[in-house]
Write a protein that holds these residues in place. Structure first.
Motif, PDB file in Angstrom:
ATOM      1  N   LEU A   5      -6.141 -27.831  24.909  1.00 10.62           N
ATOM      2  CA  LEU A   5      -6.432 -29.237  25.199  1.00 10.62           C
ATOM      3  C   LEU A   5      -7.329 -29.360  26.429  1.00 10.62           C
ATOM      4  O   LEU A   5      -8.292 -30.159  26.430  1.00 10.62           O
ATOM      5  CB  LEU A   5      -5.126 -30.001  25.408  1.00 10.62           C
ATOM      6  CG  LEU A   5      -5.262 -31.465  25.850  1.00 10.62           C
ATOM      7  CD1 LEU A   5      -6.014 -32.274  24.809  1.00 10.62           C
ATOM      8  CD2 LEU A   5      -3.884 -32.067  26.119  1.00 10.62           C
ATOM      9  N   LYS A   6      -7.025 -28.571  27.442  1.00 10.67           N
ATOM     10  CA  LYS A   6      -7.873 -28.603  28.645  1.00 10.67           C
ATOM     11  C   LYS A   6      -9.282 -28.141  28.333  1.00 10.67           C
ATOM     12  O   LYS A   6     -10.263 -28.687  28.877  1.00 10.67           O
ATOM     13  CB  LYS A   6      -7.252 -27.726  29.732  1.00 10.67           C
ATOM     14  CG  LYS A   6      -5.891 -28.186  30.215  1.00 10.67           C
ATOM     15  CD  LYS A   6      -5.990 -29.494  30.965  1.00 10.67           C
ATOM     16  CE  LYS A   6      -6.733 -29.334  32.298  1.00 10.67           C
ATOM     17  NZ  LYS A   6      -6.746 -30.591  33.071  1.00 10.67           N
ATOM     18  N   GLY A   7      -9.419 -27.160  27.459  1.00  6.51           N
ATOM     19  CA  GLY A   7     -10.755 -26.687  27.095  1.00  6.51           C
ATOM     20  C   GLY A   7     -11.549 -27.746  26.347  1.00  6.51           C
ATOM     21  O   GLY A   7     -12.760 -27.916  26.589  1.00  6.51           O
ATOM     22  N   GLU A   8     -10.900 -28.466  25.410  1.00  6.11           N
ATOM     23  CA  GLU A   8     -11.606 -29.529  24.685  1.00  6.11           C
ATOM     24  C   GLU A   8     -12.029 -30.634  25.638  1.00  6.11           C
ATOM     25  O   GLU A   8     -13.161 -31.161  25.544  1.00  6.11           O
ATOM     26  CB  GLU A   8     -10.694 -30.082  23.582  1.00  6.11           C
ATOM     27  CG  GLU A   8     -10.451 -29.113  22.432  1.00  6.11           C
ATOM     28  CD  GLU A   8      -9.735 -29.776  21.263  1.00  6.11           C
ATOM     29  OE1 GLU A   8      -9.422 -30.984  21.383  1.00  6.11           O
ATOM     30  OE2 GLU A   8      -9.508 -29.099  20.246  1.00  6.11           O
ATOM     31  N   GLN A   9     -11.150 -31.008  26.546  1.00  7.29           N
ATOM     32  CA  GLN A   9     -11.505 -32.049  27.503  1.00  7.29           C
ATOM     33  C   GLN A   9     -12.635 -31.591  28.431  1.00  7.29           C
ATOM     34  O   GLN A   9     -13.528 -32.373  28.765  1.00  7.29           O
ATOM     35  CB  GLN A   9     -10.278 -32.441  28.328  1.00  7.29           C
ATOM     36  CG  GLN A   9      -9.202 -33.164  27.539  1.00  7.29           C
ATOM     37  CD  GLN A   9      -7.984 -33.488  28.377  1.00  7.29           C
ATOM     38  OE1 GLN A   9      -7.701 -32.811  29.381  1.00  7.29           O
ATOM     39  NE2 GLN A   9      -7.235 -34.510  27.977  1.00  7.29           N
ATOM     40  N   ALA A  10     -12.602 -30.322  28.818  1.00 11.07           N
ATOM     41  CA  ALA A  10     -13.607 -29.820  29.747  1.00 11.07           C
ATOM     42  C   ALA A  10     -14.995 -29.796  29.127  1.00 11.07           C
ATOM     43  O   ALA A  10     -15.987 -30.158  29.776  1.00 11.07           O
ATOM     44  CB  ALA A  10     -13.215 -28.426  30.233  1.00 11.07           C
ATOM     45  N   VAL A  11     -15.091 -29.373  27.865  1.00 11.98           N
ATOM     46  CA  VAL A  11     -16.418 -29.300  27.251  1.00 11.98           C
ATOM     47  C   VAL A  11     -16.978 -30.696  27.012  1.00 11.98           C
ATOM     48  O   VAL A  11     -18.192 -30.939  27.167  1.00 11.98           O
ATOM     49  CB  VAL A  11     -16.369 -28.483  25.943  1.00 11.98           C
ATOM     50  CG1 VAL A  11     -15.615 -29.218  24.858  1.00 11.98           C
ATOM     51  CG2 VAL A  11     -17.774 -28.148  25.468  1.00 11.98           C
ATOM     52  N   LEU A  12     -16.134 -31.655  26.658  1.00 12.87           N
ATOM     53  CA  LEU A  12     -16.603 -33.025  26.486  1.00 12.87           C
ATOM     54  C   LEU A  12     -16.995 -33.632  27.831  1.00 12.87           C
ATOM     55  O   LEU A  12     -18.023 -34.345  27.932  1.00 12.87           O
ATOM     56  CB  LEU A  12     -15.520 -33.874  25.826  1.00 12.87           C
ATOM     57  CG  LEU A  12     -15.191 -33.517  24.371  1.00 12.87           C
ATOM     58  CD1 LEU A  12     -13.985 -34.309  23.887  1.00 12.87           C
ATOM     59  CD2 LEU A  12     -16.386 -33.768  23.474  1.00 12.87           C
ATOM     60  N   GLY A  13     -16.195 -33.367  28.850  1.00 14.07           N
ATOM     61  CA  GLY A  13     -16.561 -33.857  30.179  1.00 14.07           C
ATOM     62  C   GLY A  13     -17.857 -33.252  30.672  1.00 14.07           C
ATOM     63  O   GLY A  13     -18.660 -33.924  31.343  1.00 14.07           O
ATOM     64  N   ALA A  14     -18.119 -31.976  30.357  1.00 11.81           N
ATOM     65  CA  ALA A  14     -19.360 -31.335  30.781  1.00 11.81           C
ATOM     66  C   ALA A  14     -20.567 -32.010  30.142  1.00 11.81           C
ATOM     67  O   ALA A  14     -21.608 -32.202  30.789  1.00 11.81           O
ATOM     68  CB  ALA A  14     -19.326 -29.853  30.429  1.00 11.81           C
ATOM     69  N   VAL A  15     -20.453 -32.383  28.855  1.00  9.56           N
ATOM     70  CA  VAL A  15     -21.579 -33.032  28.172  1.00  9.56           C
ATOM     71  C   VAL A  15     -21.767 -34.457  28.688  1.00  9.56           C
ATOM     72  O   VAL A  15     -22.902 -34.945  28.784  1.00  9.56           O
ATOM     73  CB  VAL A  15     -21.353 -33.023  26.655  1.00  9.56           C
ATOM     74  CG1 VAL A  15     -22.474 -33.751  25.926  1.00  9.56           C
ATOM     75  CG2 VAL A  15     -21.262 -31.587  26.144  1.00  9.56           C
ATOM     76  N   LEU A  16     -20.683 -35.137  29.020  1.00 10.60           N
ATOM     77  CA  LEU A  16     -20.822 -36.462  29.604  1.00 10.60           C
ATOM     78  C   LEU A  16     -21.513 -36.402  30.964  1.00 10.60           C
ATOM     79  O   LEU A  16     -22.311 -37.287  31.312  1.00 10.60           O
ATOM     80  CB  LEU A  16     -19.450 -37.131  29.747  1.00 10.60           C
ATOM     81  CG  LEU A  16     -18.775 -37.582  28.449  1.00 10.60           C
ATOM     82  CD1 LEU A  16     -17.369 -38.099  28.723  1.00 10.60           C
ATOM     83  CD2 LEU A  16     -19.609 -38.655  27.755  1.00 10.60           C
ATOM     84  N   LEU A  17     -21.232 -35.367  31.726  1.00  6.13           N
ATOM     85  CA  LEU A  17     -21.879 -35.207  33.025  1.00  6.13           C
ATOM     86  C   LEU A  17     -23.312 -34.700  32.903  1.00  6.13           C
ATOM     87  O   LEU A  17     -24.171 -35.056  33.727  1.00  6.13           O
ATOM     88  CB  LEU A  17     -21.068 -34.237  33.896  1.00  6.13           C
ATOM     89  CG  LEU A  17     -19.715 -34.737  34.404  1.00  6.13           C
ATOM     90  CD1 LEU A  17     -18.931 -33.604  35.049  1.00  6.13           C
ATOM     91  CD2 LEU A  17     -19.912 -35.888  35.402  1.00  6.13           C
ATOM     92  N   ASP A  18     -23.564 -33.894  31.875  1.00  8.24           N
ATOM     93  CA  ASP A  18     -24.894 -33.301  31.712  1.00  8.24           C
ATOM     94  C   ASP A  18     -25.211 -33.195  30.225  1.00  8.24           C
ATOM     95  O   ASP A  18     -24.818 -32.219  29.568  1.00  8.24           O
ATOM     96  CB  ASP A  18     -24.933 -31.916  32.363  1.00  8.24           C
ATOM     97  CG  ASP A  18     -26.321 -31.299  32.316  1.00  8.24           C
ATOM     98  OD1 ASP A  18     -27.273 -31.988  31.879  1.00  8.24           O
ATOM     99  OD2 ASP A  18     -26.457 -30.115  32.696  1.00  8.24           O
ATOM    100  N   PRO A  19     -25.906 -34.170  29.618  1.00  5.36           N
ATOM    101  CA  PRO A  19     -26.220 -34.114  28.185  1.00  5.36           C
ATOM    102  C   PRO A  19     -27.043 -32.897  27.791  1.00  5.36           C
ATOM    103  O   PRO A  19     -27.031 -32.489  26.629  1.00  5.36           O
ATOM    104  CB  PRO A  19     -27.005 -35.412  27.943  1.00  5.36           C
ATOM    105  CG  PRO A  19     -26.637 -36.307  29.076  1.00  5.36           C
ATOM    106  CD  PRO A  19     -26.382 -35.404  30.243  1.00  5.36           C
TER     107      PRO A  19
END
Length: 390
Positions: A5-19
């Motif tokens: 779950l943390k990994g899924e949230q982290a990758v989505l957060g990374a794309v939100l911060l940097d498309p």
């Protein structure tokens, strides 16, 4: 704390911060995410990025519209999604540049889930086919599973190669033998013992392991040994071979069991009974392989490469039984009787040569006109002229 779950949230957060991180995640699919809300968010990111990637602001930051547009687009597919959850995703990402590593975590979890799901389908199809004495459904799902394993291996960057487990681990136990299946096996063994030549009909493709009952498999092994040595098979020789191998002394078989088997009528087709038996063996072997693969998919310590390799290795026994079943299918079969008499007559007339038209000229011999049999006409045609006597 759930690492996936943390990994899924982290990758989505990374794309939100940097498309721009989407360029390093081209191999990741929305279906690789476990939670539906995460699938919808990543799919929306792909859609908006393909349409028009947001331009950065003067200070190099990402415009707020990227976040709001992503949430709004994903909200059309899932309920309860709000902008506050997008901020939760951003807070769950320690480093946006680590997005490929987070994505690999998501893909690894997807591989485990996908393998387990297809193994469950294979086990379900195996149990249905076992009840109906069919193999088409289970073989179809087995082929689908092999194809899925190959696709997952390519996505992970490994070769889809069967890999045995590093150590001898507990294998899945087959389901208990039902009374109906045990009775079918006893009936086949009675046919093999009482009918001369019946063993030759199944010897090339039926194996002791195809019997669900271990004792029945041992009896079949003894009959196969007699057939291999060219010795006759009957109640006496079979009992002698069983006793010679120590099966009675070891307690594998009992005298009562053998008496009930050898006293049977032994009527029926060994080839047909063997075909029913190997069909059950295909379904049973598939069920055992599916159970083993489910256990592999639930093992979080296995890397995707090892999981795929050991899953392919677990399907190896099914390939062997399947090959022998194909040989049994290609063996000569007696044609089924046609219930439609008119169809048989029509087919026979179609295969018959056209009748020769009768000549309109007069017969060359008077005997033919008189209606003599054909061989008399032939004799008359070859008779020498009568000799005149003085």
């Amino acid at each position: 704390m759930d690492a996936l779950l943390k990994g899924e949230q982290a990758v989505l957060g990374a794309v939100l911060l940097d498309p721009d991180q989407l360029d390093a995640l081209t191999w990741l699919r929305p279906t690789d995410f476990y939670r539906p809300v995460h699938q919808a968010l990543f799919s929306s990111m792909r859609t908006l990025d393909d349409a028009k990637r947001p331009a950065r602001e003067a200070d190099g930051g990402v415009p707020l519209s990227w976040l709001t547009d992503t949430v709004a687009d994903a909200g059309r597919h899932v309920r309860g999604l709000s902008t506050s959850y997008a901020h939760t995703l951003i807070a769950a990402c320690p480093r946006p540049q680590h997005a490929p590593v987070y994505g690999r975590m998501v893909l690894e979890g997807s591989i485990h889930r996908t393998v387990t799901e297809h193994a469950v389908r294979l086990e379900h199809a195996a149990r249905i086919d076992a009840e109906q004495h069919q193999v088409d459904g289970v073989l179809h799902h087995a082929d689908v599973l092999v194809g899925v394993l190959g696709d997952l291996a390519r996505r992970w960057g490994t070769e889809p190669r069967p890999t045995p487990p590093p150590a001898a681990t507990g294998t899945a136990k087959p389901s208990p033998v039902g009374p109906e299946r045990s009775e079918d096996e006893r009936f086949l063994l009675a046919v093999l013992v009482h009918q001369p030549g019946a063993m030759a009909e199944v010897y090339d493709w039926l194996r002791p392991g195809d019997f669900a009952d271990t004792g029945h498999g041992q009896i079949y092994r003894c009959l196969g040994a007699l057939h291999h040595r060219g010795e006759p098979i009957d109640e006496v020789t079979a009992l002698w071979e069983i006793q010679r191998r120590g099966l009675l002394a070891a307690g594998t078989l009992s005298h009562e069991h053998l008496y009930s088997l050898f006293a049977g009528p032994g009527a029926g087709s060994a080839e047909w009974l063997g075909d029913q038996l190997i069909r059950s063996s295909v379904a049973r072997t598939a069920a055992v392989a599916a159970t083993a693969i489910q256990a592999l998919g639930d093992d979080e310590t296995l890397t995707p490469g090892r999981l795929i390799g050991q899953a392919l290795n677990a399907l190896g026994p099914l390939d062997e039984v399947r090959a022998r079943w194909n040989r049994s299918v290609r063996s000569p079969q007696k044609p089924a009787p046609d219930a439609d008499g008119a169809a048989r007559v029509t087919a026979a007339l179609a295969r018959s040569p056209a009748p020769t038209p009768r000549s309109s000229t007069a017969p060359s011999h008077p005997e033919a006109a008189a209606g003599l049999p054909s061989r008399n006409r032939a004799a008359a045609a070859t008779t020498l002229p009568a000799r005149s006597f003085p």
